[in-house]
Write a protein that holds these residues in place. Structure first.
Motif, PDB file in Angstrom:
ATOM      1  N   THR A   1     -15.158  -8.306   2.136  1.00 57.44           N
ATOM      2  CA  THR A   1     -16.301  -7.575   2.680  1.00 57.44           C
ATOM      3  C   THR A   1     -16.321  -6.142   2.157  1.00 57.44           C
ATOM      4  O   THR A   1     -17.373  -5.634   1.743  1.00 57.44           O
ATOM      5  N   LEU A   2     -15.168  -5.491   2.151  1.00 54.97           N
ATOM      6  CA  LEU A   2     -15.105  -4.119   1.651  1.00 54.97           C
ATOM      7  C   LEU A   2     -15.383  -4.047   0.159  1.00 54.97           C
ATOM      8  O   LEU A   2     -16.036  -3.109  -0.304  1.00 54.97           O
ATOM      9  N   GLU A   3     -14.912  -5.036  -0.595  1.00 58.15           N
ATOM     10  CA  GLU A   3     -15.204  -5.070  -2.033  1.00 58.15           C
ATOM     11  C   GLU A   3     -16.705  -5.190  -2.281  1.00 58.15           C
ATOM     12  O   GLU A   3     -17.261  -4.489  -3.122  1.00 58.15           O
ATOM     13  N   ARG A   4     -17.358  -6.082  -1.547  1.00 59.17           N
ATOM     14  CA  ARG A   4     -18.816  -6.236  -1.685  1.00 59.17           C
ATOM     15  C   ARG A   4     -19.544  -4.985  -1.248  1.00 59.17           C
ATOM     16  O   ARG A   4     -20.527  -4.579  -1.864  1.00 59.17           O
ATOM     17  N   ALA A   5     -19.072  -4.358  -0.192  1.00 58.12           N
ATOM     18  CA  ALA A   5     -19.723  -3.148   0.306  1.00 58.12           C
ATOM     19  C   ALA A   5     -19.604  -2.002  -0.698  1.00 58.12           C
ATOM     20  O   ALA A   5     -20.565  -1.255  -0.908  1.00 58.12           O
ATOM     21  N   MET A   6     -18.436  -1.867  -1.313  1.00 54.77           N
ATOM     22  CA  MET A   6     -18.251  -0.804  -2.303  1.00 54.77           C
ATOM     23  C   MET A   6     -19.158  -1.005  -3.510  1.00 54.77           C
ATOM     24  O   MET A   6     -19.647  -0.049  -4.098  1.00 54.77           O
ATOM     25  N   ALA A   7     -19.415  -2.249  -3.865  1.00 51.37           N
ATOM     26  CA  ALA A   7     -20.267  -2.538  -5.020  1.00 51.37           C
ATOM     27  C   ALA A   7     -21.752  -2.433  -4.687  1.00 51.37           C
ATOM     28  O   ALA A   7     -22.572  -2.239  -5.586  1.00 51.37           O
TER      29      ALA A   7
ATOM     30  N   ALA B   1      -8.565 -13.364   8.287  1.00 51.64           N
ATOM     31  CA  ALA B   1      -9.374 -12.189   8.631  1.00 51.64           C
ATOM     32  C   ALA B   1      -9.109 -11.040   7.666  1.00 51.64           C
ATOM     33  O   ALA B   1     -10.045 -10.321   7.291  1.00 51.64           O
ATOM     34  N   SER B   2      -7.872 -10.863   7.244  1.00 53.27           N
ATOM     35  CA  SER B   2      -7.567  -9.780   6.304  1.00 53.27           C
ATOM     36  C   SER B   2      -8.204 -10.044   4.947  1.00 53.27           C
ATOM     37  O   SER B   2      -8.699  -9.122   4.297  1.00 53.27           O
ATOM     38  N   ILE B   3      -8.214 -11.295   4.522  1.00 55.23           N
ATOM     39  CA  ILE B   3      -8.865 -11.633   3.251  1.00 55.23           C
ATOM     40  C   ILE B   3     -10.369 -11.433   3.370  1.00 55.23           C
ATOM     41  O   ILE B   3     -11.014 -10.890   2.461  1.00 55.23           O
ATOM     42  N   HIS B   4     -10.940 -11.831   4.498  1.00 50.83           N
ATOM     43  CA  HIS B   4     -12.377 -11.623   4.712  1.00 50.83           C
ATOM     44  C   HIS B   4     -12.695 -10.129   4.736  1.00 50.83           C
ATOM     45  O   HIS B   4     -13.707  -9.692   4.161  1.00 50.83           O
ATOM     46  N   MET B   5     -11.845  -9.344   5.379  1.00 49.72           N
ATOM     47  CA  MET B   5     -12.048  -7.898   5.432  1.00 49.72           C
ATOM     48  C   MET B   5     -12.011  -7.298   4.021  1.00 49.72           C
ATOM     49  O   MET B   5     -12.847  -6.475   3.653  1.00 49.72           O
ATOM     50  N   TYR B   6     -11.046  -7.731   3.224  1.00 53.79           N
ATOM     51  CA  TYR B   6     -10.913  -7.246   1.844  1.00 53.79           C
ATOM     52  C   TYR B   6     -12.163  -7.586   1.026  1.00 53.79           C
ATOM     53  O   TYR B   6     -12.720  -6.724   0.347  1.00 53.79           O
TER      54      TYR B   6
ATOM     55  N   VAL C   1     -20.537  -3.966   5.981  1.00 54.25           N
ATOM     56  CA  VAL C   1     -19.292  -3.778   6.727  1.00 54.25           C
ATOM     57  C   VAL C   1     -19.492  -4.152   8.198  1.00 54.25           C
ATOM     58  O   VAL C   1     -18.660  -4.835   8.794  1.00 54.25           O
ATOM     59  N   THR C   2     -20.622  -3.729   8.773  1.00 52.33           N
ATOM     60  CA  THR C   2     -20.911  -4.055  10.169  1.00 52.33           C
ATOM     61  C   THR C   2     -21.069  -5.555  10.357  1.00 52.33           C
ATOM     62  O   THR C   2     -20.529  -6.132  11.312  1.00 52.33           O
ATOM     63  N   ARG C   3     -21.772  -6.191   9.454  1.00 47.83           N
ATOM     64  CA  ARG C   3     -21.966  -7.643   9.534  1.00 47.83           C
ATOM     65  C   ARG C   3     -20.623  -8.378   9.415  1.00 47.83           C
ATOM     66  O   ARG C   3     -20.365  -9.341  10.146  1.00 47.83           O
ATOM     67  N   GLY C   4     -19.765  -7.924   8.510  1.00 49.65           N
ATOM     68  CA  GLY C   4     -18.445  -8.540   8.366  1.00 49.65           C
ATOM     69  C   GLY C   4     -17.596  -8.370   9.606  1.00 49.65           C
ATOM     70  O   GLY C   4     -16.914  -9.298  10.042  1.00 49.65           O
ATOM     71  N   TYR C   5     -17.649  -7.175  10.199  1.00 55.66           N
ATOM     72  CA  TYR C   5     -16.888  -6.919  11.430  1.00 55.66           C
ATOM     73  C   TYR C   5     -17.380  -7.823  12.556  1.00 55.66           C
ATOM     74  O   TYR C   5     -16.574  -8.427  13.271  1.00 55.66           O
ATOM     75  N   LEU C   6     -18.698  -7.905  12.711  1.00 55.05           N
ATOM     76  CA  LEU C   6     -19.253  -8.739  13.781  1.00 55.05           C
ATOM     77  C   LEU C   6     -18.918 -10.217  13.567  1.00 55.05           C
ATOM     78  O   LEU C   6     -18.660 -10.945  14.534  1.00 55.05           O
ATOM     79  N   PHE C   7     -18.905 -10.647  12.307  1.00 59.20           N
ATOM     80  CA  PHE C   7     -18.536 -12.033  12.012  1.00 59.20           C
ATOM     81  C   PHE C   7     -17.090 -12.306  12.431  1.00 59.20           C
ATOM     82  O   PHE C   7     -16.804 -13.302  13.102  1.00 59.20           O
ATOM     83  N   ARG C   8     -16.166 -11.418  12.047  1.00 53.49           N
ATOM     84  CA  ARG C   8     -14.756 -11.613  12.416  1.00 53.49           C
ATOM     85  C   ARG C   8     -14.571 -11.551  13.925  1.00 53.49           C
ATOM     86  O   ARG C   8     -13.826 -12.349  14.500  1.00 53.49           O
ATOM     87  N   TYR C   9     -15.229 -10.635  14.578  1.00 56.36           N
ATOM     88  CA  TYR C   9     -15.145 -10.502  16.033  1.00 56.36           C
ATOM     89  C   TYR C   9     -15.683 -11.762  16.711  1.00 56.36           C
ATOM     90  O   TYR C   9     -15.069 -12.284  17.648  1.00 56.36           O
TER      91      TYR C   9
END
Length: 153
Positions: free
Chosen positions: A65-71, A58-63, A80-88
């Protein structure tokens, strides 16, 4: 050998490394506490470390996701919302599956996964540990130069 490991760790994203150290630290603490309290040691240990491994993922997925979001710029909030919902959704699915099959202890799996949350609280400790490991210091914060705030006429 140790120098090569330290160099490889230096190339890794520092925040992610600190998160992984925190996750491992919490997992070890829970394992020690469980050894004193829990009767079914084997099942507890497997369940706990499955949850810890899930927290790592989950931490790698979060990282990522944030990298893609920043770009991405404008679509960052959606990513970010989609990544959070996926992990949840994944942790909910895994906990339901574990509860129904009774292969693992769902509470121990959840405890292991919560290491992801505890990591945020112990981040100052892991940051100092990484600074000691890499022989680094944080930059000293400096005050911003004062601006001229004289009234205009």
């Amino acid at each position: 050998m140790i120098k090569r490991i330290i160099q490889a760790l230096k190339r890794k994203n520092r925040t992610l490394l600190e998160m992984h150290i925190g996750i491992l630290f919490f997992g070890v603490c829970c394992q020690i506490a469980g050894a004193l309290i829990v009767e079914a040691q084997g099942r507890y240990a497997v369940s706990l470390w499955f949850g810890v491994a899930f927290a790592f993922a989950a931490s790698i997925h979060m990282y990522r996701t944030l990298e893609r979001a920043m770009a991405s710029g404008a679509d960052a909030s959606k990513l970010v919302t989609r990544g959070y919902l996926f992990r949840y959704g994944m942790i909910a699915f895994v906990l339901i599956l574990v509860s129904l099959t009774r292969i693992l202890n769902p509470l121990a799996v959840f405890l292991g996964y919560m290491s992801l949350k505890v990591t945020a609280y112990i981040q100052p400790f892991t940051h100092k540990l990484c600074n000691m490991l890499f022989h680094e210091t944080d930059p000293v914060p400096e005050a911003l130069p004062e601006e001229d705030v004289s009234p205009e006429k």
